[in-house]
Design a protein around this motif. Structure first.
Motif: not given
Length: 144
Positions: A11-20, A38-40, A45-46, A64-65
């Motif tokens: 969910a963190l990886a793929t949820t559209p930004v406006e729904e995070l 901060y940790q979340l 990000n990764s 990459n980041t």
């Protein structure tokens, strides 16, 4: 931060930004302090870089980041002298590198990632904190 479930990671990886902000782990009652937030955000990000590497790879792009630790900049110098300075200095002292990083070191990693020598690297998060995170998991900063 302990591991999240596979479902939470996806969910963190793929949820559209406006729904995070609607995701259960990101609700205010789940985040007790700024460190957890901060940790979340770093975990998100990764994970998002991995997910985006798949999508952008189809277009020939690499994604990459870089996750730097304390890098000696004017802001870091202020932080090291501020109210949390003792804690930051302790983190650096017990890290594997025993020091903060430099902007040039971050730039060198960026150049690798963007240049021809990094052509096979995509979907990666480069943690360059001198081993501070390792000290939190396995060293002197580890919680028992």
């Amino acid at each position: 931060m302990p591991a999240l479930t596979a479902k939470q990671d996806k969910a963190l990886a793929t949820t559209p930004v406006e729904e995070l902000l609607a995701l259960p782990p990101l609700q205010a009652e789940q985040i007790k302090d700024s460190l957890r937030a901060y940790q979340l955000s770093k975990r998100g990000n990764s994970l998002r870089v991995m997910a985006e590497a798949v999508r952008w790879g189809k277009r020939g792009a690499r994604v990459n980041t870089i996750s730097p630790g304390i890098i000696i900049t004017p802001l870091a110098n202020d932080e090291l002298k501020g109210p949390r300075g003792a804690g930051y200095r302790r983190m650096l002292e017990v890290s594997a590198a025993g020091r903060a990083g430099t902007p040039d070191e971050v730039g060198t990693v960026g150049a690798l990632l963007m240049g021809p020598d990094g052509a096979l690297i995509t979907g990666s998060d480069f943690l360059m904190d001198g081993g501070v995170t390792a000290a939190y998991w396995f060293g002197e900063l580890a919680q028992e």
